[in-house]
Design a protein around this motif. Structure first.
Motif, mmCIF file in Angstrom:
data_model
loop_
_atom_site.group_PDB
_atom_site.id
_atom_site.type_symbol
_atom_site.label_atom_id
_atom_site.label_comp_id
_atom_site.label_asym_id
_atom_site.label_seq_id
_atom_site.Cartn_x
_atom_site.Cartn_y
_atom_site.Cartn_z
ATOM 1 N N MET A 144 6.016 4.696 4.791
ATOM 2 C CA MET A 144 4.908 5.162 3.948
ATOM 3 C C MET A 144 4.271 4.027 3.147
ATOM 4 O O MET A 144 3.127 4.128 2.729
ATOM 5 C CB MET A 144 5.404 6.241 2.979
ATOM 6 N N LYS A 186 0.832 -1.193 0.000
ATOM 7 C CA LYS A 186 0.000 0.000 0.000
ATOM 8 C C LYS A 186 0.867 1.243 0.000
ATOM 9 O O LYS A 186 2.034 1.203 0.368
ATOM 10 C CB LYS A 186 -0.952 -0.009 1.189
ATOM 11 N N GLN A 187 0.298 2.292 -0.442
ATOM 12 C CA GLN A 187 0.953 3.583 -0.356
ATOM 13 C C GLN A 187 0.029 4.446 0.494
ATOM 14 O O GLN A 187 -1.171 4.520 0.236
ATOM 15 C CB GLN A 187 1.147 4.175 -1.751
ATOM 16 N N ALA A 188 0.592 5.035 1.518
ATOM 17 C CA ALA A 188 -0.235 5.785 2.457
ATOM 18 C C ALA A 188 -0.991 6.914 1.764
ATOM 19 O O ALA A 188 -0.462 7.569 0.876
ATOM 20 C CB ALA A 188 0.642 6.345 3.569
ATOM 21 N N THR A 189 -2.245 7.100 2.167
ATOM 22 C CA THR A 189 -3.009 8.256 1.717
ATOM 23 C C THR A 189 -2.492 9.473 2.473
ATOM 24 O O THR A 189 -2.562 9.515 3.708
ATOM 25 C CB THR A 189 -4.502 8.057 2.055
ATOM 26 N N ALA A 216 1.992 2.280 5.862
ATOM 27 C CA ALA A 216 0.961 3.053 6.546
ATOM 28 C C ALA A 216 -0.285 3.196 5.675
ATOM 29 O O ALA A 216 -0.223 3.136 4.448
ATOM 30 C CB ALA A 216 1.505 4.438 6.892
ATOM 31 N N ASP A 217 -1.434 3.357 6.337
ATOM 32 C CA ASP A 217 -2.679 3.612 5.623
ATOM 33 C C ASP A 217 -2.814 5.106 5.327
ATOM 34 O O ASP A 217 -3.309 5.495 4.273
ATOM 35 C CB ASP A 217 -3.852 3.143 6.487
#
Lengths: 273, 357
Positions: B327, A247-250, B330-331
């Motif tokens: 990063m 995932k790539q953080a929002t 992380a959400d």
């Protein structure tokens, strides 16, 4: 106090872990090697005890010839003797066989105390210290974060080993000789001194054949070595890197300006009402 | 087959609060139930949720009850309720061993294993679970696999397991050949899943005759002081790393943690610098956490740290570096200096709690 510390050569893992093509080992072409943080603390604890009470620290490892690098690093920190129980490079030795091999070293000396790390950082088997203690017939405590010692050892002496578990301080009184596995946090290990490093370079290392008879000669095939070492232990078939949620953080914003959005997220997650 | 599962209990009698099965043990029971079900159905079992509530033949082993001839229930009602909800059919309530004595506990498990048709012993991959099962492995000469995420009975004394290496950064697929499987469960990788239908629990009293030598190593227990244990079970963890900059820099993190009903955790560099005690370290050589929210402040995200926080349900990163490895774990993220963001967040949360004050 005569102390044996058992350590293990493991790859230095920095970024992502990469496996070899056969998925049976970590690709170490580009990595260095070290010992586990728990074991660094075990060496430090042993050196401090000997500095206070006299005696000596012997460090032992089960591994390939290249593991002399890790033994010398321990010698530089204050160990005065080193034993390499030699295995075939690339052959994994499970915890039952490892404990048996370390037993031959521990039983061969007059040790008051055997220290290990709580678990090796690579295989994380959580049992070598306990199996070794049973082979020696000695008491054992694991996961120890404090090891106050009052006297120099000998008959009638004991150590008090403690750790915190689920909010409770657990203290174990162990008569010597005993086995203790320690965890990072028991001390802050020192850096090796220059004289220590020079001494370690020249220090002799005792080599003994391992459970697969590696030092008996290269003629021994890896195949037979492998079958010899795996008796009883869990047999690894392959390794894989777990599917990490890619995932790539929002990004909620920059600096303090992002706080209102951050609060919204905390509310959404239910941690703020 | 019967799968024995060593149970750890939260909230001892008299401590206020309701006693129940520890979260780590609920996760262990979940894997034990899958293992027991695999023996009968021979179907593969999912790593995470969605596990069927098949009748598994899981027998819980609970230590610490009063002697059988003394008044008082051997097992707390809250513990029994949890066990029933997780499909446990039998409880062995072991009395007469005073406190935690790992070798004596292992002897009791050894006796249960030999006296019944049990084919496996499972425990949470905690300090107690790993320690007791390693003793059991040593006295029975059986292999022990620590921190399993899956276990399937293939029949004929062969078990297919998946277990964690490198604190979960790597998974090992392995075969265990043994008359009885001894397994501990990776508590950050196996979610606790109640059984589809609650079981009816039968309690068996066990009063073992324990050899004095097996009691020689026994924990003397004293309270460790506030907050000693809460990191592993906290619902919110506010993490601080190198970006915090100093020991004094943790004050706003402490304040934020208190506001969120959580605790402070730190990365390895913070304990190496001596800014915070090692008991607060999150990671491979510290504590593994499983909070609902991990707020990672000024933590770049070395993989040894990720190994300790990958069990978090949600991760929010506050970091000056948008390219930090954290990063990709992380959400949500706030790009910025934690020393600006956290005080502003604290102010906003206080405003929210008491508007206009």
């Amino acid at each position: 106090m005569e102390i044996l510390v058992c350590v293990k050569r493991v790859p230095t893992v920095g970024g992502a872990i990469t496996l070899t093509a056969d998925r049976r080992a970590i690709d170490t072409k580009a990595s260095g090697f070290t010992i586990s943080p728990h074991e660094e603390c075990a060496v430090e604890e042993a050196v401090r005890l000997v500095e206070r009470f006299g005696g000596s620290v012997t460090v032992a490892t089960l591994g390939p010839v290249a593991a002399e690098e890790q033994l010398r690093a321990c010698l530089a920190l204050g160990a005065s003797a080193a034993v390499l129980v030699e295995t075939e490079p690339g052959v994994e030795v499970g915890p039952i066989a490892t404990a048996a091999a370390l037993h031959s070293v521990a039983a061969g000396g007059a040790f008051d105390l055997v220290l290990l790390g709580n678990e090796a950082s690579d295989t994380g088997d959580y049992q070598v210290g306990i199996r070794l203690a049973h082979l020696l017939g000695w008491p054992v405590a694991t996961g120890i974060k404090a090891l106050p010692v009052d006297d120099a050892g000998g008959s009638g002496s004991s150590v008090s080993a403690s750790r915190t578990y689920r909010g409770v301080l657990e203290t174990f009184a162990l008569p010597l000789p005993c086995v203790v596995t320690v965890k990072e946090g028991i001390n802050l290990p020192r850096y090796p001194s220059l004289p220590g490093r020079l001494r370690a370079k020249r220090a002799p290392i005792t080599r003994v054949p391992g459970p697969d008879g590696a030092s008996d000669g290269a003629a021994q095939s890896a195949q037979s070595a492998q079958s010899a070492q795996s008796v009883g232990d869990v047999r690894m078939t392959s390794l894989r890197v777990p599917d990490a949620p890619k995932k790539q953080a929002t990004v909620l914003g920059q600096g303090a300006a992002a706080v209102p959005k951050l609060v919204d997220v905390l509310v959404e997650l239910g941690v703020v009402s | 087959m019967t799968v024995f599962c060593l149970i750890e209990v939260d909230g001892a009698a008299g401590a206020g609060g309701v006693a129940g099965v520890a979260d780590a043990s609920l996760r262990a029971i979940t894997l034990a139930r899958c293992l027991a079900a695999s023996a009968t159905s021979a179907t593969s079992v999912s790593e995470s949720a969605g596990v069927s509530g098949a009748v598994g033949g899981v027998a819980a082993v609970v230590f610490g009850g009063p002697p059988a001839d003394e008044p008082g229930s051997a097992v707390e009602p809250g513990v029994l309720a949890d066990l029933a909800a997780y499909g446990v059919t039998d409880v062995y309530a072991v009395s007469g061993i005073d406190g935690y004595a790992p070798l004596a506990w292992a002897r009791v498990l050894q006796a249960l294993l030999s006296e019944t048709s049990g084919h496996a012993v499972v425990a949470a991959g905690t300090e107690h679970g790993n320690e007791v099962l390693a003793h059991l492995g040593a006295i029975t000469a059986l292999p022990m696999a620590a921190n399993c995420t899956q276990a399937v009975d293939k029949g004929d004394g062969e078990y297919a397991i998946v277990r964690q290496r490198w604190a979960g950064l790597l998974l090992e697929e392995a075969v265990l050949d043994a008359p009885a499987a001894l397994l501990t469960v990776a508590t950050d990788a196996v979610a606790p899943v109640p059984a589809e239908a609650a079981a009816t629990v039968t309690v068996h009293q066990v009063s073992p005759s324990v050899d004095g030598g097996d009691l020689a190593v026994r924990a003397v227990e004293t309270p460790a002081g506030a907050g000693g244990a809460s990191l592993a079970t906290a619902r919110v963890v506010v993490g601080g790393g190198r970006g915090v900059g100093s020991a004094d820099g943790f004050a706003p993190l402490e304040e934020l943690a208190a506001l969120l009903g959580g605790v402070v955790g730190v990365s390895r560099v913070v304990t190496s610098e001596g800014w915070r005690p090692h008991t607060q370290q999150v990671g491979q050589t510290g504590t593994k956490i499983t909070p609902d929210l991990y707020l990672a402040c000024g933590i770049s995200g070395a993989i040894q740290h990720i190994a300790g926080c990958s069990g978090a349900k949600n991760i929010i990163a506050i970091n000056t570096d948008p390219a930090a490895p954290m990063m990709t774990r992380a959400d949500y993220a706030v790009i910025g200096n934690l020393h600006e963001v956290i005080p502003a967040l604290v102010t906003a949360l206080r405003e929210r709690a008491a508007p206009g004050s």
